[in-house]
Every structure is written in C-alpha cells, then in structure tokens.
Scaffold this active site. Structure first.
Site, PDB file in Angstrom:
ATOM      1  N   LEU A  80       0.535  -1.139  -0.295  1.00 17.01           N
ATOM      2  CA  LEU A  80       0.041   0.326  -0.053  1.00 17.01           C
ATOM      3  C   LEU A  80       0.799   1.264  -0.157  1.00 17.01           C
ATOM      4  O   LEU A  80       1.999   1.292   0.570  1.00 17.01           O
ATOM      5  CB  LEU A  80      -1.077   0.053   1.316  1.00 17.01           C
ATOM      6  CG  LEU A  80      -0.426   0.046   2.559  1.00 17.01           C
ATOM      7  CD1 LEU A  80      -0.444   1.689   3.076  1.00 17.01           C
ATOM      8  CD2 LEU A  80      -1.465  -0.662   3.588  1.00 17.01           C
ATOM      9  N   CYS A  81       0.202   2.429  -0.554  1.00 14.55           N
ATOM     10  CA  CYS A  81       0.749   3.528  -0.540  1.00 14.55           C
ATOM     11  C   CYS A  81      -0.382   4.550  -0.228  1.00 14.55           C
ATOM     12  O   CYS A  81      -1.381   4.217   0.147  1.00 14.55           O
ATOM     13  CB  CYS A  81       1.762   3.886  -1.615  1.00 14.55           C
ATOM     14  SG  CYS A  81       0.879   3.850  -3.102  1.00 14.55           S
ATOM     15  N   HIS A  82       0.247   5.578  -0.842  1.00  8.63           N
ATOM     16  CA  HIS A  82      -0.833   6.874  -0.518  1.00  8.63           C
ATOM     17  C   HIS A  82      -2.289   6.586  -1.340  1.00  8.63           C
ATOM     18  O   HIS A  82      -3.294   6.611  -1.032  1.00  8.63           O
ATOM     19  CB  HIS A  82      -0.395   8.352  -1.013  1.00  8.63           C
ATOM     20  CG  HIS A  82      -1.196   9.471  -0.704  1.00  8.63           C
ATOM     21  ND1 HIS A  82      -0.934  10.713  -1.202  1.00  8.63           N
ATOM     22  CD2 HIS A  82      -2.340   9.730   0.007  1.00  8.63           C
ATOM     23  CE1 HIS A  82      -1.810  11.674  -0.914  1.00  8.63           C
ATOM     24  NE2 HIS A  82      -2.787  10.857  -0.129  1.00  8.63           N
ATOM     25  N   ILE A 109      -3.963   4.255   0.955  1.00  7.19           N
ATOM     26  CA  ILE A 109      -4.422   4.799   2.457  1.00  7.19           C
ATOM     27  C   ILE A 109      -5.426   5.859   2.181  1.00  7.19           C
ATOM     28  O   ILE A 109      -6.323   6.105   3.114  1.00  7.19           O
ATOM     29  CB  ILE A 109      -3.181   5.147   3.320  1.00  7.19           C
ATOM     30  CG1 ILE A 109      -3.685   5.293   4.644  1.00  7.19           C
ATOM     31  CG2 ILE A 109      -2.582   6.346   2.656  1.00  7.19           C
ATOM     32  CD1 ILE A 109      -3.836   4.272   5.403  1.00  7.19           C
TER      33      ILE A 109
END
Length: 123
Positions: A80-82, A109
C-alpha cells in the site's frame, strides 16, 4: 526498481476487502503488509496497528537487492501507499521476484481513509 518487459498482472485488493483482513487479527497475521510511503507520510496518515513493514519506495535501491531479508516470499503480501501507484510498482517487483501471492491496495491509504476510516487524515 526496474521492470522487465514481461507482462505481470497484480491482484488488486479493494479497501473493503483489505478492511476485512486488517480488522481480523487471525486473518491479518496470515499476511505481510508493506507500506511503501515515506516516513513523513506515515506520520500524517497511518493505521493504528503496528502490523506493517515499512519499505519506502525511494529507498528501494537499499532493500530490493536482498528483499528476502525483509519479507517472506512464501507469505501473501499486501502493498500500500498513498493512492496505490507506488505500491503497484513494488507489488510488480515482488511478483517478478517470485513472491507467491501479491496484492496492491487499490486507492491506497487515501481511499481507505475516505471510504472506511474517516479518522485517518487525508493529504
């Protein structure tokens, strides 16, 4: 992280599917969750449980050569990331490196904060 010309299809995980995994401790421990954002991003928005491995994409030159020292290639992995783009790069790298089951959190996220847990700050 470099890509090859070979086509890899990465499993996409919706925020609803991720939420079910994340909030069930017995299920969550079956996965390794990789957050590829920068440290300053983690301080703005992150999930409460300490069940993540932090491998910033910008530091991939340091960890990618010996990725097996950081994470288990036989364990299902969620990246996951932004917004889901950087994590897709890492998920593709892991898939190309022979990891057995790799997922990318679709929308990252940010999507999780908007749709699932509004207590998480957006940025």
């Amino acid at each position: 992280i470099k890509s090859t010309s070979k086509l890899f299809v990465i499993n996409s995980l919706s925020v609803n599917e991720f939420n079910k995994i994340y909030n069930d401790e017995n299920v969550r421990k079956l996965y390794q969750i990789i957050d590829v954002r920068e440290s300053d991003e983690l301080s703005i928005a992150s999930l409460a449980k300490d069940s993540f491995i932090h491998l910033p994409l910008t530091q991939s030159n340091e960890w990618s050569k010996n990725i097996e020292n950081y994470i288990d290639s036989t364990k299902p992995t969620i990246c996951l990331c932004h917004h889901g783009m950087r994590s897709l790069r890492v998920a593709t790298f892991l898939d190309q490196s022979g990891f057995v089951e790799v997922y990318n959190l679709s929308g990252g996220i940010h999507e999780y904060a908007v749709r699932i847990d509004t207590s998480i700050k957006t940025y």
